[in-house]
Write an enzyme that holds these catalytic residues in place. Structure first.
Site, PDB file in Angstrom:
ATOM      1  N   ARG A 173       0.825  -1.219   0.000  1.00  0.00           N
ATOM      2  CA  ARG A 173       0.000   0.000   0.000  1.00  0.00           C
ATOM      3  C   ARG A 173       0.853   1.261   0.000  1.00  0.00           C
ATOM      4  O   ARG A 173       0.397   2.318  -0.347  1.00  0.00           O
ATOM      5  CB  ARG A 173      -0.829   0.058   1.298  1.00  0.00           C
ATOM      6  CG  ARG A 173      -1.958  -0.900   1.413  1.00  0.00           C
ATOM      7  CD  ARG A 173      -2.439  -0.969   2.866  1.00  0.00           C
ATOM      8  NE  ARG A 173      -2.900   0.318   3.386  1.00  0.00           N
ATOM      9  CZ  ARG A 173      -4.108   0.820   3.202  1.00  0.00           C
ATOM     10  NH1 ARG A 173      -4.977   0.146   2.509  1.00  0.00           N
ATOM     11  NH2 ARG A 173      -4.452   1.970   3.720  1.00  0.00           N
ATOM     12  N   ARG A 177       8.680   6.745  -4.142  1.00  0.00           N
ATOM     13  CA  ARG A 177       8.648   7.750  -5.191  1.00  0.00           C
ATOM     14  C   ARG A 177       9.959   8.487  -5.282  1.00  0.00           C
ATOM     15  O   ARG A 177      10.545   8.798  -4.252  1.00  0.00           O
ATOM     16  CB  ARG A 177       7.613   8.762  -4.744  1.00  0.00           C
ATOM     17  CG  ARG A 177       6.639   9.108  -5.707  1.00  0.00           C
ATOM     18  CD  ARG A 177       5.675  10.111  -5.214  1.00  0.00           C
ATOM     19  NE  ARG A 177       4.387   9.527  -4.984  1.00  0.00           N
ATOM     20  CZ  ARG A 177       3.606   9.888  -3.993  1.00  0.00           C
ATOM     21  NH1 ARG A 177       3.994  10.797  -3.148  1.00  0.00           N
ATOM     22  NH2 ARG A 177       2.440   9.315  -3.867  1.00  0.00           N
ATOM     23  N   ARG A 250      -7.626  -6.897  14.550  1.00  0.00           N
ATOM     24  CA  ARG A 250      -6.891  -5.889  15.301  1.00  0.00           C
ATOM     25  C   ARG A 250      -7.862  -4.808  15.714  1.00  0.00           C
ATOM     26  O   ARG A 250      -8.758  -4.420  14.957  1.00  0.00           O
ATOM     27  CB  ARG A 250      -5.783  -5.256  14.442  1.00  0.00           C
ATOM     28  CG  ARG A 250      -4.589  -6.130  14.269  1.00  0.00           C
ATOM     29  CD  ARG A 250      -3.974  -6.577  15.561  1.00  0.00           C
ATOM     30  NE  ARG A 250      -3.062  -5.577  16.134  1.00  0.00           N
ATOM     31  CZ  ARG A 250      -2.526  -5.701  17.336  1.00  0.00           C
ATOM     32  NH1 ARG A 250      -2.805  -6.743  18.107  1.00  0.00           N
ATOM     33  NH2 ARG A 250      -1.697  -4.777  17.784  1.00  0.00           N
ATOM     34  N   ARG A 281       0.355   6.555  16.147  1.00  0.00           N
ATOM     35  CA  ARG A 281       0.317   7.893  15.558  1.00  0.00           C
ATOM     36  C   ARG A 281      -0.478   8.848  16.432  1.00  0.00           C
ATOM     37  O   ARG A 281      -1.281   8.430  17.272  1.00  0.00           O
ATOM     38  CB  ARG A 281      -0.248   7.878  14.134  1.00  0.00           C
ATOM     39  CG  ARG A 281      -1.503   7.064  13.945  1.00  0.00           C
ATOM     40  CD  ARG A 281      -1.811   6.849  12.446  1.00  0.00           C
ATOM     41  NE  ARG A 281      -2.763   5.765  12.298  1.00  0.00           N
ATOM     42  CZ  ARG A 281      -3.033   5.131  11.172  1.00  0.00           C
ATOM     43  NH1 ARG A 281      -2.432   5.459  10.053  1.00  0.00           N
ATOM     44  NH2 ARG A 281      -3.906   4.147  11.142  1.00  0.00           N
ATOM     45  N   GLU A 305      -3.254   6.980  18.954  1.00  0.00           N
ATOM     46  CA  GLU A 305      -3.835   5.712  18.510  1.00  0.00           C
ATOM     47  C   GLU A 305      -2.974   4.547  18.998  1.00  0.00           C
ATOM     48  O   GLU A 305      -1.825   4.418  18.594  1.00  0.00           O
ATOM     49  CB  GLU A 305      -3.895   5.748  16.981  1.00  0.00           C
ATOM     50  CG  GLU A 305      -4.562   4.574  16.352  1.00  0.00           C
ATOM     51  CD  GLU A 305      -4.728   4.769  14.839  1.00  0.00           C
ATOM     52  OE1 GLU A 305      -5.097   5.876  14.388  1.00  0.00           O
ATOM     53  OE2 GLU A 305      -4.456   3.807  14.114  1.00  0.00           O
ATOM     54  N   TYR A 353      -9.130  -6.005   3.880  1.00  0.00           N
ATOM     55  CA  TYR A 353      -8.645  -4.662   4.136  1.00  0.00           C
ATOM     56  C   TYR A 353      -9.200  -3.712   3.059  1.00  0.00           C
ATOM     57  O   TYR A 353      -8.483  -3.311   2.159  1.00  0.00           O
ATOM     58  CB  TYR A 353      -7.118  -4.707   4.071  1.00  0.00           C
ATOM     59  CG  TYR A 353      -6.361  -3.561   4.700  1.00  0.00           C
ATOM     60  CD1 TYR A 353      -6.904  -2.305   4.845  1.00  0.00           C
ATOM     61  CD2 TYR A 353      -5.054  -3.760   5.137  1.00  0.00           C
ATOM     62  CE1 TYR A 353      -6.178  -1.280   5.414  1.00  0.00           C
ATOM     63  CE2 TYR A 353      -4.320  -2.749   5.704  1.00  0.00           C
ATOM     64  CZ  TYR A 353      -4.897  -1.508   5.839  1.00  0.00           C
ATOM     65  OH  TYR A 353      -4.165  -0.507   6.392  1.00  0.00           O
ATOM     66  N   ASP A 355     -10.418  -0.171   1.696  1.00  0.00           N
ATOM     67  CA  ASP A 355     -10.442   1.262   1.956  1.00  0.00           C
ATOM     68  C   ASP A 355     -11.881   1.749   1.772  1.00  0.00           C
ATOM     69  O   ASP A 355     -12.733   1.025   1.263  1.00  0.00           O
ATOM     70  CB  ASP A 355      -9.525   1.999   0.973  1.00  0.00           C
ATOM     71  CG  ASP A 355      -8.058   1.835   1.349  1.00  0.00           C
ATOM     72  OD1 ASP A 355      -7.774   1.656   2.545  1.00  0.00           O
ATOM     73  OD2 ASP A 355      -7.200   1.895   0.454  1.00  0.00           O
TER      74      ASP A 355
HETATM   75  N1  UDP Z   1       3.574   1.551   7.588  1.00  0.00           N
HETATM   76  C1  UDP Z   1       4.831   1.631   8.118  1.00  0.00           C
HETATM   77  N2  UDP Z   1       5.292   2.826   8.569  1.00  0.00           N
HETATM   78  C2  UDP Z   1       4.532   3.954   8.544  1.00  0.00           C
HETATM   79  C3  UDP Z   1       3.242   3.870   7.987  1.00  0.00           C
HETATM   80  C4  UDP Z   1       2.779   2.660   7.527  1.00  0.00           C
HETATM   81  O1  UDP Z   1       5.537   0.647   8.171  1.00  0.00           O
HETATM   82  O2  UDP Z   1       5.006   5.013   9.010  1.00  0.00           O
HETATM   83  C5  UDP Z   1       3.094   0.234   7.088  1.00  0.00           C
HETATM   84  C6  UDP Z   1       2.470  -0.614   8.203  1.00  0.00           C
HETATM   85  O3  UDP Z   1       2.816  -1.960   7.955  1.00  0.00           O
HETATM   86  C7  UDP Z   1       1.000  -0.387   8.013  1.00  0.00           C
HETATM   87  C8  UDP Z   1       0.876  -0.255   6.492  1.00  0.00           C
HETATM   88  O4  UDP Z   1       2.088   0.394   6.109  1.00  0.00           O
HETATM   89  O5  UDP Z   1       0.241  -1.450   8.517  1.00  0.00           O
HETATM   90  C9  UDP Z   1      -0.322   0.548   6.027  1.00  0.00           C
HETATM   91  O6  UDP Z   1      -0.337   1.786   6.706  1.00  0.00           O
HETATM   92  P1  UDP Z   1      -1.472   2.852   6.555  1.00  0.00           P
HETATM   93  O7  UDP Z   1      -1.167   3.932   7.520  1.00  0.00           O
HETATM   94  O8  UDP Z   1      -1.618   3.179   5.117  1.00  0.00           O
HETATM   95  O9  UDP Z   1      -2.738   2.014   6.981  1.00  0.00           O
HETATM   96  P2  UDP Z   1      -4.093   2.397   7.718  1.00  0.00           P
HETATM   97  O10 UDP Z   1      -3.916   1.888   9.094  1.00  0.00           O
HETATM   98  O11 UDP Z   1      -4.219   3.869   7.668  1.00  0.00           O
HETATM   99  O12 UDP Z   1      -5.135   1.642   6.984  1.00  0.00           O
END
Ligand code: UDP
Length: 371
Positions: A173, A177, A250, A281, A305, A353, A355
């Site tokens: 995901r 870049r 989770r 976060r 969180e 999962y 979105d």
């Molecule tokens: N991830 C990570 N570091 C970060 C942000 C995301 O390793 O700083 C990884 C982590 O494995 C996470 C996945 O990317 O489960 C998806 O993160 P995202 O924040 O996109 O998922 P959300 O919880 O918002 O659906």
């Protein structure tokens, strides 16, 4: 007798119910919680629309879905550009030239690619070919530095499992870049519904009968809820009484604070990527809607969180799509096929999962198929 009983007033349930109503069907939505909108629910605090179940940033490349949500809300031009904090260091996400510059001092895309390539080569030299898990996938995508500072700790606390035990797709995901572009998403459209998600879902459900605070599984046999088709968006294993064993989910715990400062962190989302910090976060809600004039000028609302395992009392947020759980889900799916007149939808019903845009797309497709 109802045509469709929809269990769950989240995005999947709301969109399907609205489509069915439009098609002239007799529908009712039942929601176990005391509010609609599922986990996209927002509530106003100090004039700020607070994302009560974590940050939700709408992004999609699906024209049909984008048109659909724009019929129910005005979207602002919010672009998600999270920061990652590791100790005293601060990095831009997703992984882009700003991140690489902070990490290694590289300036050009060529320099950054060389650095990453050399680390990927090291991973390959250690024997990793086809990635079998999230750790291997991360090492093949960006190498060890990025993995250790920005991925490993965050991922392991979010999922409560070792990165080497998690499926590779989770990390796919996250874009890589080689431009100085901090936009987290690659999608064509992005934004936050002005006034919050609850208002958007209210608009979707306009004119649809909804009862909150009713647990369908406890009232299943009530004649009041008899329907030709049930659309169930709750946990599929719970529907079947966990007869084949429990699926794992989770969950999250949110610690919300109102602070006496106008701006706490200068950004909507800051990820804490060290394993030792127990939250993943901090989100500061005012930054999702910077144009909101109702927002307090003296105070701000922030949410930490904390990820944790779902235990039956909390809200489930994510399916744990590892091999063990996927195999068990397949068995529930077989049961579901035999369950006449019940359709399972959404993140919990399909144990996937999704979105927000995928969820809406799935609900519209179901409407295309059966209405
Ligand atoms: N991830 C990570 N570091 C970060 C942000 C995301 O390793 O700083 C990884 C982590 O494995 C996470 C996945 O990317 O489960 C998806 O993160 P995202 O924040 O996109 O998922 P959300 O919880 O918002 O659906």
């Amino acid at each position: 007798m109802l045509d469709h009983l929809i269990v769950g007033a989240g995005l999947f349930g709301a969109v399907f119910a609205a489509e069915a109503k439009k098609a002239g069907k007799k529908v009712l939505v039942l929601e176990r919680r005391d509010h609609i909108a599922g986990n996209v629910y927002t509530e106003e605090v100090e004039g700020i629309n607070v994302h009560r179940y974590g940050a939700h940033i709408f992004h999609t490349s699906n024209d049909r879905v984008w048109e659909y949500v724009n019929r129910h809300a005005v979207f602002n031009r919010f672009t998600n550009s999270p920061l990652a904090r590791y100790g005293e260091e601060l990095f831009n996400l997703p992984f882009n030239m700003n991140t690489f510059h902070t990490l290694w001092g590289v300036v050009t895309p060529k320099e950054a690619k060389e650095k990453i390539e050399s680390q990927i080569e090291e991973a390959k030299a250690s024997g990793i070919r086809e990635p079998q898990n999230l750790e291997e996938q991360a090492l093949l995508l960006g190498g060890r530095d990025i993995y250790e500072k920005l991925i490993k700790g965050y991922t392991e606390k979010q999922w409560g499992r070792k990165a080497s035990d998690l499926p590779a797709f989770i990390i796919r995901r996250l874009p890589f870049r080689f431009t100085y572009d901090n936009n987290y998403f690659n999608d064509r459209y992005q934004g936050i519904p002005v006034g919050g998600y609850t208002r958007m879902v209210e608009s979707i459900l306009d004119g649809v009968d909804v009862k909150t605070g009713v647990d369908y599984l406890k009232e299943k046999d009530s004649l009041e809820y008899a329907a030709k088709t049930v659309i169930f968006t709750g946990m599929i294993d719970e529907y079947f009484g966990r007869s084949l064993g429990p699926l794992e989910y989770r969950s999250l715990r949110f610690e919300e604070e109102i602070l006496d400062v106008p701006d706490f962190q200068g950004n909507a989302v800051v990820n804490y990527t060290e394993y030792e910090i127990p939250y993943t976060r901090i989100i500061e809600h005012r930054h999702f809607e910077p144009e909101n004039e109702r927002a307090s000028r003296e105070k701000t609302v922030v949410t930490k969180e904390y990820p944790l395992e779902w235990n039956g009392n909390r809200e489930p947020y994510y399916a744990v799509n590892d091999e063990k759980n996927n195999a068990l889900y397949k068995k529930y799916e077989e049961l579901a096929k035999k369950e006449e007149n019940v359709i399972f939808g959404g993140r919990l019903g399909q144990y996937r999962y999704f979105d927000m845009d995928d969820t809406i797309d799935e609900a519209l497709k179901l409407a295309d198929r059966i209405l």
